[in-house]
Enzyme design. Structure first.
Site, PDB file in Angstrom:
ATOM      1  CE1 TYR A 134      -3.479  -2.657   0.619  1.00 40.51           C
ATOM      2  CE2 TYR A 134      -4.618  -0.668   1.338  1.00 40.51           C
ATOM      3  CZ  TYR A 134      -4.654  -1.982   0.932  1.00 40.51           C
ATOM      4  OH  TYR A 134      -5.857  -2.619   0.849  1.00 40.51           O
ATOM      5  CE  LYS A 194       1.655 -17.826  -2.575  1.00 44.45           C
ATOM      6  NZ  LYS A 194       0.774 -19.025  -2.612  1.00 44.45           N
ATOM      7  CG  ASP A 217      -2.163 -20.411  -1.074  1.00 41.65           C
ATOM      8  OD1 ASP A 217      -1.607 -20.362   0.041  1.00 41.65           O
ATOM      9  OD2 ASP A 217      -1.702 -21.088  -2.026  1.00 41.65           O
ATOM     10  CG  ASP A 267      -8.122  -4.619   1.878  1.00 45.20           C
ATOM     11  OD1 ASP A 267      -9.060  -4.138   2.530  1.00 45.20           O
ATOM     12  OD2 ASP A 267      -8.065  -4.606   0.630  1.00 45.20           O
ATOM     13  CG  ASP A 323     -13.719  -6.977   2.347  1.00 43.36           C
ATOM     14  OD1 ASP A 323     -13.357  -6.200   3.252  1.00 43.36           O
ATOM     15  OD2 ASP A 323     -14.304  -6.596   1.313  1.00 43.36           O
TER      16      ASP A 323
HETATM   17  C1  IPM Z   1     -10.385  -0.995   4.106  1.00 43.24           C
HETATM   18  C2  IPM Z   1     -10.566  -0.415   2.719  1.00 43.24           C
HETATM   19  C3  IPM Z   1      -9.372   0.455   2.386  1.00 43.24           C
HETATM   20  C4  IPM Z   1      -8.137  -0.418   2.457  1.00 43.24           C
HETATM   21  C5  IPM Z   1      -9.464   1.185   1.036  1.00 43.24           C
HETATM   22  C6  IPM Z   1     -10.726   2.001   0.920  1.00 43.24           C
HETATM   23  C7  IPM Z   1      -8.262   2.047   0.774  1.00 43.24           C
HETATM   24  O1  IPM Z   1     -10.765  -1.417   1.791  1.00 43.24           O
HETATM   25  O2  IPM Z   1     -10.287  -0.212   5.066  1.00 43.24           O
HETATM   26  O3  IPM Z   1     -10.376  -2.213   4.239  1.00 43.24           O
HETATM   27  O4  IPM Z   1      -7.833  -1.125   1.492  1.00 43.24           O
HETATM   28  O5  IPM Z   1      -7.469  -0.396   3.499  1.00 43.24           O
HETATM   29 MN    MN Z   2     -10.956  -3.397   2.650  1.00 47.09          MN
END
Ligand code: IPM
Ligand code: MN
Length: 358
Positions: A144, A193, A225, A249, A253
């Site tokens: 990032y 990884k 993975d 990240d 999710d």
């Molecule tokens: C999160 C989001 C952010 C990230 C984006 C919006 C930059 O997806 O906070 O998880 O990738 O950190």
């Molecule tokens: Mn995110």
């Protein structure tokens, strides 16, 4: 005696304003019960800042956050700003504020509320015993923040992003993860990884060096993975996960969806001061923005994390969590969680119901 806290509000874009205002209402209500007085000062961030002042992270915003006792953020981004160059995108502001506040730790708790077992997309026997995972995501390093750009290559234009991690960056996030595991079920999974990436090999080496200081914590390595697969195969095997910025990240999710909805997951971004920044892990959901449909729970739970981590107000923090628990146990659902004949509550209705149960 009333305790006073100054909170900077970064409402941001899309559903950001609605969910932040919900969390503010909950904080005000809990404040009355526990003698806490909050002042809320809004600052511009993301696309709305671009529209208002031409840049996603104005310097007043950074200063305001650095001077506040804590920061509550909604979400940034939307299709309107998608074609802007990278350095002017709303997302850049989020990375910018994390970096300016030196928030290298991102705690993302993914737990299955018993009431939401039916909303979990996994088979009932897999989640019979629930799961309670704390993802410790490194937040100010890795790909990032690495060198990036465009160059002329053999086959025309090329783009590149680089992942780099220093010993110092790995060591400090590893320590946070071990400390976190020590306060929980004492099991740490470090995800990398290392079969491919040098950064991961250094990551592994440092994690195992730090592990020597925490003999009471069981640590194991897992390739990313495999981890993505294990999260849906058997999520209850995890206690604390520590991983890099990008893997964290992605995996958070995935973990959020097995709790029933990404609208449930809060987060705390922390550095070396108590201040921190608190935000839901989900995005700005432009498709439902301004419709009073979003699930405010992730942001409300982020406010409860703020009470705990920034202000050490455990009782008030617990009160929010148990109010959310009660609302869910009584079958109350927002649109993201409502299935079949269940009537979906609006953002403000769900907020009212949670406040009633404080
Ligand atoms: C999160 C989001 C952010 C990230 C984006 C919006 C930059 O997806 O906070 O998880 O990738 O950190
Ligand atoms: Mn995110």
């Amino acid at each position: 005696m009333i305790k006073k806290y100054d909170i900077a509000l970064l409402r941001g874009d899309g559903i950001g304003p609605e969910i932040v205002d919900s969390a503010v209402r909950v904080l005000e209500a809990v404040g009355e019960k526990y003698n806490l007085a909050f002042t809320f000062t809004p600052y511009l961030i993301g696309g709305s800042a671009i529209d208002a002042v031409g840049e996603p992270l104005p310097k007043e915003t950074v200063e305001g956050c650095l001077n506040a006792d804590s920061v509550l953020l909604g979400a940034v981004g939307g299709p309107k700003w998608d074609s802007l160059p990278g350095h002017l995108r709303p997302e850049k502001a989020l990375l910018g504020i994390r970096s300016a506040m030196e928030l290298f730790t991102n705690l993302r708790p993914a737990k299955l509320y018993p009431a939401l077992k039916g909303e979990c997309p996994l088979r009932a026997d897999i989640v019979e015993n629930g799961f309670d995972i704390m993802i410790v995501r490194e937040l100010t390093g890795g790909i990032y923040f690495g060198e990036r750009g465009y160059r002329e290559g053999k086959y025309g234009q090329e783009a590149f992003d680089t992942e780099s991690y220093s010993e110092m960056e790995i060591e400090r996030i590893a320590r946070v993860a071990f400390e976190t595991a020590r306060k929980r079920r004492k099991k740490l999974t470090s995800i990398d990884k290392a079969n491919v990436l040098e950064t991961s090999r250094l990551w592994r080496k440092i994690v195992h060096e730090i592990a020597k200081e925490y003999p009471d914590v069981e640590v194991n390595d897992m390739l990313v993975d495999n981890a993505a697969m294990q999260l849906v195969r058997n999520p209850s095997q995890f206690d604390v996960i520590v991983t890099s910025n990008m893997f964290g990240d992605i995996l958070s999710d995935e973990a959020s969806q097995i709790t029933g909805s990404i609208g449930m997951l809060p987060s705390a971004s922390l550095g070396n001061t108590s201040r921190g920044l608190y935000e839901p892990i989900h995005g700005s959901a432009p498709d439902i923005a301004g419709q009073n449909k979003a699930n405010p729970i992730a942001t409300i739970l982020s406010a409860s994390m703020m009470l705990l981590y920034a202000f050490n107000e455990k009782e008030a923090s617990d009160a929010i969590v148990s109010a959310v628990d009660k609302a869910l146990n009584e079958g109350l659902r927002t649109a993201d969680l409502a299935r079949g004949d269940t009537v979906a509550l609006t953002t403000s209705q769900m907020t009212d119901e949670i406040i009633k149960r404080l």
